[in-house]
Design an enzyme around this catalytic site. Sequence first.
Site, PDB file in Angstrom:
ATOM      1  N   HIS A  51      -2.021  -4.572 -10.666  1.00  0.00           N
ATOM      2  CA  HIS A  51      -2.729  -3.428 -11.258  1.00  0.00           C
ATOM      3  C   HIS A  51      -2.993  -3.674 -12.733  1.00  0.00           C
ATOM      4  O   HIS A  51      -2.147  -4.259 -13.427  1.00  0.00           O
ATOM      5  CB  HIS A  51      -1.907  -2.140 -11.099  1.00  0.00           C
ATOM      6  CG  HIS A  51      -1.808  -1.670  -9.679  1.00  0.00           C
ATOM      7  ND1 HIS A  51      -2.689  -0.769  -9.126  1.00  0.00           N
ATOM      8  CD2 HIS A  51      -0.952  -2.027  -8.689  1.00  0.00           C
ATOM      9  CE1 HIS A  51      -2.363  -0.577  -7.853  1.00  0.00           C
ATOM     10  NE2 HIS A  51      -1.325  -1.320  -7.552  1.00  0.00           N
ATOM     11  N   GLY A  75      -1.297   2.483  -7.184  1.00  0.00           N
ATOM     12  CA  GLY A  75      -1.984   2.724  -8.456  1.00  0.00           C
ATOM     13  C   GLY A  75      -1.352   3.856  -9.233  1.00  0.00           C
ATOM     14  O   GLY A  75      -1.243   3.803 -10.465  1.00  0.00           O
ATOM     15  N   CYS A 108       0.867  -1.182   0.000  1.00  0.00           N
ATOM     16  CA  CYS A 108       0.000   0.000   0.000  1.00  0.00           C
ATOM     17  C   CYS A 108       0.903   1.232   0.000  1.00  0.00           C
ATOM     18  O   CYS A 108       1.643   1.446   0.962  1.00  0.00           O
ATOM     19  CB  CYS A 108      -0.904  -0.007   1.225  1.00  0.00           C
ATOM     20  SG  CYS A 108      -1.976   1.451   1.348  1.00  0.00           S
ATOM     21  N   CYS A 134      -4.729   6.255  -4.779  1.00  0.00           N
ATOM     22  CA  CYS A 134      -4.105   4.932  -4.626  1.00  0.00           C
ATOM     23  C   CYS A 134      -2.625   5.094  -4.953  1.00  0.00           C
ATOM     24  O   CYS A 134      -2.272   5.406  -6.106  1.00  0.00           O
ATOM     25  CB  CYS A 134      -4.766   3.923  -5.565  1.00  0.00           C
ATOM     26  SG  CYS A 134      -4.047   2.264  -5.488  1.00  0.00           S
TER      27      CYS A 134
HETATM   28  N1  LIG Z   1      -6.323  -2.143  -2.600  1.00  0.00           N
HETATM   29  C1  LIG Z   1      -4.889  -2.483  -2.711  1.00  0.00           C
HETATM   30  C2  LIG Z   1      -4.179  -2.247  -1.361  1.00  0.00           C
HETATM   31  C3  LIG Z   1      -4.114  -0.762  -1.006  1.00  0.00           C
HETATM   32  C4  LIG Z   1      -3.365   0.010  -2.064  1.00  0.00           C
HETATM   33  C5  LIG Z   1      -3.598   1.518  -2.083  1.00  0.00           C
HETATM   34  N2  LIG Z   1      -4.463   2.053  -1.071  1.00  0.00           N
HETATM   35  C6  LIG Z   1      -2.263   2.246  -2.164  1.00  0.00           C
HETATM   36  O1  LIG Z   1      -2.161   3.385  -1.666  1.00  0.00           O
HETATM   37  O2  LIG Z   1      -1.329   1.682  -2.800  1.00  0.00           O
HETATM   38  C7  LIG Z   1      -4.744  -3.961  -3.103  1.00  0.00           C
HETATM   39  O3  LIG Z   1      -5.640  -4.743  -2.768  1.00  0.00           O
HETATM   40  O4  LIG Z   1      -3.729  -4.287  -3.727  1.00  0.00           O
END
Ligand SMILES: N[C@H](CCC[C@H](N)C(=O)O)C(=O)O
Length: 276
Positions: free
Chosen positions: A161, A222, A75, A219
Amino acid sequence: MTLKFTKMHGAGNDFVVLDGVRQQIALSPEQVRYIADRHFGIGCDQILLVERTPREDADFRYRIFNADGGEVEQCGNGARCFVRFVHDHKLTSKREIVVETKSGLISPRLEDDGRVTVNMGAPIFEPALIPFVSDSQDAIQPLQVGNETVQITAVSMGNPHAVQVVDDIETAPLSTQGHLIETHPRFPKRVNAGYMQIVDREHIKLRVFERGAGETLSCGTGACAAVVAGIRRRLLDNSVHVATRGGTLSITWAGEHSPVLMTGPAITVFEGEINL
Ligand SMILES: N[C@H](CCC[C@H](N)C(=O)O)C(=O)O
């Protein structure tokens, strides 16, 4: 059990941060979902659990749980809040720390201007390691989503991703496509679905339908994945400002196997206690 927590966000991606160093914490998926619930619990996109690590080459361990209760590998926005948390809670006096995550080591650093820079490691394109069912590592690959075929870049930043380029971020089909991509059978561990609009070679706009959380205001991984995808598609230069609905992240990637660097905010909102 009464748990102390800290509510934080990184560009609007919000977290409940738990000190697993001074408190003994073991959360069930049901307890994660309760804490993350925006009506019956505290409310957050992810829970971040700070723990000691037995590794000599790391200062802490960092565990991440999505609002749906699942534990995940990485994250990015959370990594920035992590270093702010351990510094402000006097778990370390270091301004740069090494953190063990399920997907390897990252090193967040507190900057003098209050922002945080994180070395997120190198992106991964090998399909088996994303994981993505494909016999190609091409930068652009077709994916059948419902009755349409979209063009994605598949990449891992420790977490998976699928990034698309759209003409207008405001009309990107997150509400109709997001969950279909998140749960697509070609992504055996599910996937975060990113939609980026290219403003120019140094600026993009980004929305992400996150695995296990739905659309978030920002994200971090992301943003890293989107910039990497844009550079691989030869649409972006090496340093890019990523405008998300919750704020701006600055991402730099020199290409190939070099690490992705991300800089952005890490904000503490309030402290509290919750009974589990
Ligand atoms: N939902 C993401 C985890 C949190 C990533 C996101 N909140 C960030 O800041 O990178 C996953 O399941 O891979």
